[in-house]
Scaffold this active site. Structure first.
Site, mmCIF file in Angstrom:
data_model
loop_
_atom_site.group_PDB
_atom_site.id
_atom_site.type_symbol
_atom_site.label_atom_id
_atom_site.label_comp_id
_atom_site.label_asym_id
_atom_site.label_seq_id
_atom_site.Cartn_x
_atom_site.Cartn_y
_atom_site.Cartn_z
ATOM 1 N N LYS A 110 0.767 -1.203 -0.102
ATOM 2 C CA LYS A 110 0.028 0.171 0.031
ATOM 3 C C LYS A 110 0.912 1.214 -0.051
ATOM 4 O O LYS A 110 1.979 1.318 0.710
ATOM 5 C CB LYS A 110 -0.882 -0.046 1.054
ATOM 6 N N SER A 191 -9.307 1.258 3.281
ATOM 7 C CA SER A 191 -8.389 2.327 2.486
ATOM 8 C C SER A 191 -7.521 1.546 1.838
ATOM 9 O O SER A 191 -6.883 2.027 0.866
ATOM 10 C CB SER A 191 -7.944 3.254 3.470
ATOM 11 N N SER A 213 -9.346 1.477 11.016
ATOM 12 C CA SER A 213 -10.535 0.939 11.456
ATOM 13 C C SER A 213 -11.166 0.351 10.197
ATOM 14 O O SER A 213 -11.916 1.172 9.481
ATOM 15 C CB SER A 213 -11.461 1.791 12.076
ATOM 16 N N SER A 215 -9.828 -0.850 7.299
ATOM 17 C CA SER A 215 -9.099 -0.807 6.029
ATOM 18 C C SER A 215 -8.141 -2.036 5.528
ATOM 19 O O SER A 215 -7.760 -1.957 4.426
ATOM 20 C CB SER A 215 -7.958 0.545 6.253
#
Length: 541
Positions: A110, A191, A213, A215
């Protein structure tokens, strides 16, 4: 990014020059799994036997990215040194040196996990494009030590979904909109959006995501994946672009429990640069063996709690039916199912904790930069840049989350922050999941993944999510305010095991046992879009 375009164009040329596209059924005439299903064990076997090389793997994965990235926008950047790194690891293997099960295996990151190489570390924002860090993040250093190839960076929800009140999961100014692979224009969830999509269709063996929270676990369930959201402090956050030092954690997103456990084994452990890791309760040299803990009979004798009063009455009937069937499967496998209700409702102070943390933690990250091309040193600076730089799409995508954080007027050194943090700890602790686990002597709680994230997040507790089921082929399509498909035919959903802090060993044992009894991922629907480039297209060329 120009570098991504150039590399993918080159990979496409290589791929298109091959006379026939292999189905993945054979490599050099020998049976071998497709890259969408391949495991670390499969790749390690093929590499050690000389069936193919890590250079072959990198070429195959980059060509797969080239095929689907113009549609899915899952990968931001490919490491321009990936082939050279692969060649070096191939040479080490040929000389008799193997660094472990990840030796020569490509992994994606990421794009909030920093690397001190030719790639960027942006969180999807032009504010950080070109910025440089003094060294690899600790996680990356651990992966390199384990022999993994850092293949590239994945798109995400910008700033890990911590900027706007009106944006969309998987959108960044740099990378555009990521889409899930199970339905056209699918919301990938956030995310760690690109990490989830990339793992789901084999653009690398696996990827790392981060969670404050939801992701990791949410995009994992949308990608029909196993995702590990570790206890806060089990994996280092040093040089990971932050939201909250009290809730951020980094973990693997993979297609099997074993693969996820192997990667967790490589990245877990103490780090002097992240004092939260000092809370790890294990001897430095005696971390749990997460892979050895995996047991196909691991549900036998386990005490599994169901927090009946915390399950949403508005949950999808299809998802809840699959959840209750999963509970029955656990019971049939020898688990004792226990009613384990929470004693207080969900917290309402999370936004204050995250806002105050972000003000402090972002400034701390920015202070580490050795090159800061846009001269951003604080949240106020980043907000000003975002509002003035047209490609950031302000005000169509606003800065409401940052506005609220700055409006607090204090950071995480203030007593008002401390008071709200203690409320969160109570809501997630004695009044929530940790209290329910302790009172009932549980090995784990189980919940649908769509409902699991918040309770664990506020107290920094771990979750392992894995595939639970899929919506039927006639399921109606629903869309977000920006038109992304949030639910539809054959879209996956997940099951979460939640545990006490640092109980990943137990959670993985339970998740592995459930996975082996159900094989939901391999028996379920496939993504609507899958690359057809395979290892056999490159092995021997």
């Amino acid at each position: 990014m120009a570098r991504l375009g150039n590399l993918l164009a080159a990979a496409s040329a290589i791929w298109l020059g091959i006379t026939s596209v292999a189905s993945g059924a054979t490599v050099k005439g020998k049976p071998f799994p497709d890259l969408i299903d391949v495991t670390i064990d499969d790749l390690a076997s093929g590499l050690s036997s000389g069936l193919f090389t890590s250079v072959d793997l990198v070429n195959a994965y980059v060509a797969r990215i080239a095929q689907v990235n113009p549609i899915l926008h899952a990968v931001l950047e490919v490491n321009p040194d990936a082939l050279a790194i692969a060649a070096d690891l191939d040479a080490k293997r040929a000389a008799g040196t193997t660094l472990g099960p990840l030796h020569g295996i490509p992994i994606l990151l990421k794009d909030n996990i920093a690397t001190a190489d030719k790639m960027n570390n942006t969180a999807g924002s032009f504010a950080l494009l070109g910025a440089k860090v003094p060294r690899d993040s600790t996680l990356v250093a651990k992966l390199r030590k384990a022999g993994a190839i850092i293949l590239g960076k994945t798109n995400l929800s910008q700033w890990a979904n911590y900027r706007s009140s009106n944006s969309s999961n998987g959108w960044t100014a740099i990378g555009g909109q990521t889409y899930g692979a199970y339905y056209p224009n699918m919301d990938p969830s956030g995310s760690s959006s690109g990490s989830g999509v990339s793992s789901s269709i084999g653009l690398a063996l696996a990827a790392l995501g981060s969670e404050t929270s939801g992701s990791i676990v949410s995009p994992s369930q949308k990608g029909n994946l196993v995702g590990i959201k570790p206890t806060v402090g089990l994996t280092s956050r040093y040089l990971v672009i932050p939201i909250s030092s009290h809730q951020d954690t980094v973990g693997p997103m993979a297609r099997t429990v074993k693969d996820a456990a192997i990667i967790l084994q490589a990245i877990a452990g103490r780090d002097r640069h992240d004092n939260y890791t000092s809370a790890i309760p294990f001897d430095c040299d005696k971390m749990p063996d997460y892979v050895a803990a995996l047991d196909a009979n691991g549900l036998a004798g386990a005490r599994i709690g169901v927090p009946y009063n915390a399950l949403s009455a508005n949950g999808s009937p299809t998802e809840m039916a699959a959840f209750w069937a999963a509970v029955k499967t656990m019971q049939d496998a020898g688990a004792t199912i226990v009613s384990a209700n929470f004693t207080v409702p969900s917290p309402n102070t999370t936004s204050i904790v995250l806002g105050a943390d972000f003000v402090s933690d972002l400034a701390a990250y920015l202070s580490e930069l050795t090159y800061n091309p846009n001269n951003v040193h604080s949240l106020a600076d980043v907000r000003a840049f975002t509002r003035s730089f047209p490609a950031e799409q302000f005000p169509d995508r606003n800065t409401a989350t940052w506005d609220a954080a700055l409006a607090l007027g204090y950071n995480n050194t203030d007593v008002r922050f401390w008071n709200d943090l203690q409320r969160n700890y109570y809501f997630g602790g004695e009044g929530g999941m940790l209290g329910a686990i302790a009172r009932n002597g549980l090995d784990a709680l189980v919940m649908p993944t769509s409902q699991s994230a918040g309770r664990a997040a506020v107290v920094g507790a771990p979750i392992v999510t894995l595939p639970l089921g899929f919506y039927p082929g006639n399921w109606p399509v629903t869309r977000s305010s920006r038109g992304l498909v949030t639910s539809g035919p054959k879209v996956p959903f997940g099951l979460s095991f939640l545990g006490a802090k640092f109980s990943e060993e137990t959670l993985l044992k339970l998740a592995y046992a459930y996975e082996q009894k159900t094989l939901t991922r391999v028996n379920g629907p496939k993504p609507y879009i899958v690359p057809n480039v395979e290892i056999g297209d490159f092995a021997g060329f």
